[in-house]
Scaffold this active site. Structure first.
Site, PDB file in Angstrom:
ATOM      1  N   CYS A   1       1.954  39.930 -38.569  1.00 39.80           N
ATOM      2  CA  CYS A   1       2.875  40.749 -39.362  1.00 39.80           C
ATOM      3  C   CYS A   1       2.870  40.379 -40.833  1.00 39.80           C
ATOM      4  O   CYS A   1       3.434  41.103 -41.653  1.00 39.80           O
ATOM      5  CB  CYS A   1       4.288  40.636 -38.791  1.00 39.80           C
TER       6      CYS A   1
ATOM      7  N   HIS B   1       9.459  41.854 -44.189  1.00 38.56           N
ATOM      8  CA  HIS B   1       8.833  42.428 -43.000  1.00 38.56           C
ATOM      9  C   HIS B   1       9.910  42.994 -42.089  1.00 38.56           C
ATOM     10  O   HIS B   1      10.918  42.339 -41.805  1.00 38.56           O
ATOM     11  CB  HIS B   1       8.022  41.352 -42.270  1.00 38.56           C
TER      12      HIS B   1
ATOM     13  N   ASN C   1       9.393  47.957 -35.677  1.00 39.57           N
ATOM     14  CA  ASN C   1       8.520  46.928 -36.246  1.00 39.57           C
ATOM     15  C   ASN C   1       7.085  47.436 -36.191  1.00 39.57           C
ATOM     16  O   ASN C   1       6.488  47.511 -35.124  1.00 39.57           O
ATOM     17  CB  ASN C   1       8.678  45.636 -35.443  1.00 39.57           C
TER      18      ASN C   1
END
Length: 337
Positions: free
Chosen positions: A116, A258, A288
């Site tokens: 990520c 993030h 996400n």
């Protein structure tokens, strides 16, 4: 005193049209809309249709970023860096195919695998190439089709992740221009490699001679431990990059973290001493999206006119590896496509 710098000049995001709501997930998993929202902040996520790959989403986002930068012809960039944990193939990299489909000729093209944190790592790599004079323009893409590595029965992951792609164009410029990347901080700790992993399908599993486990090609996460590590990792990295940029927390106009979990974003704001109103959130609508989450959040906020030229932005991410990173930049006068 000005110096050569990487300057943000184009931005584009793309989410596949199909959405999956919390209610839809609740019909097949032991969960509920209330539980998902309370634990993650997510209302829905976008999912690619069957047959649509990470590269397909990357091409769309890349095209939009090039259009935003006013670039529409071949040979307009010198390098394409694609951040992803869900490439089209283990070999070759997805970036060269994406570059070819965008008509970018012989531009250097490669994938960046940092979980990520991949987009931040890719942005840092592009910045280094531009500052060193190895490139004049770089296209950076974060793209994922995470739905292909999710166990549909695993409540801990199936409700979190979504598919999407976001991209930026960076050009060579100077540090006094709006849009300039002013500081970078990166780090990693491989002792936490098992906190988020897809255990099978790589050389480690094949080298042992062990047959793949039925669930081995799905992502496995230890959510509670990741939560704690993510907040502390992004807070430390953010502090480091602010120090490098010569900024204090009060000078930050926007924090773009993030988009892993809304509670993580709120905890990060608390740790940094930043008002939640300055934290950009796109997770409610997209979930996400791993390496695509920061550019998608940037594109969404820019489309809503949240940013103004010269605003000071802090980008920060944490992901599998474990890997983390942060970037300090000012906002340019651009419109996402």
């Amino acid at each position: 005193m000005t110096a050569r710098a990487a300057v943000l000049s184009g931005l584009g995001g793309y989410l596949p049209p199909r959405t999956v709501t919390n209610e839809e997930l609740s019909a097949r998993i032991d969960t509920s809309d209330e539980w998902i929202r309370r634990r993650t902040g997510i209302r829905r996520r976008h999912v690619a249709d069957p047959g649509v790959s990470t590269g397909d989403l990357a091409v769309e986002a890349g095209h939009r970023a090039l259009k935003s930068a006013g670039l529409g012809t071949a040979d307009t960039v010198d390098m394409v860096i694609m951040a992803t944990s869900t490439p089209d193939h283990p070999l070759p990299a997805t970036a060269p195919d994406v570059a070819a489909r965008l008509g970018l000729g012989p531009a250097a093209a490669f994938d960046m695998a940092a979980g990520c944190s991949g987009f931040v790592y890719a942005l840092a790599t592009a910045t280094a190439a531009l500052v060193a004079g190895h490139a004049e323009r770089v296209l950076v893409i974060g793209a994922e089709v995470f739905s292909t590595v999710l166990n549909p029965a695993d409540r801990g992951t199936a409700v979190i992740f979504g598919d999407g792609a976001g991209a930026v164009v960076l050009r060579a410029g100077t540090t006094d221009e709006p849009g300039a990347v002013l500081a970078v901080d990166l780090g990693a700790d491989g002792t936490g490699r098992d906190l988020a992993t897809i255990p099978d399908g790589g050389s480690r599993q094949r080298a042992t001679g062990r047959e793949p486990h039925p669930d081995g090609h799905y992502i496995h996460m230890r959510g509670k431990e990741i939560f704690v590590q993510a907040v502390h990792g992004m807070e430390r990295s953010s502090a480091a990059v602010l120090d490098k940029a010569g900024w204090n927390v009060g000078q930050i106009d926007h924090v773009v973290g993030h988009q892993a979990n809304l509670r993580i974003l709120h905890s990060l704001a608390q740790q940094l001493g930043v008002d939640r109103q300055r934290v950009v959130s796109h997770i409610e609508e997209a979930g996400n999206t791993a390496a695509a989450s920061i550019p998608l959040a940037l594109a969404d906020a820019a489309a809503r006119n949240r940013f103004r030229p010269h605003d000071r932005l802090l980008l920060t991410a944490f992901g599998a590896g474990l890997a983390w990173g942060s970037i300090a930049l000012t906002w340019p006068p651009i419109t996402p496509a």
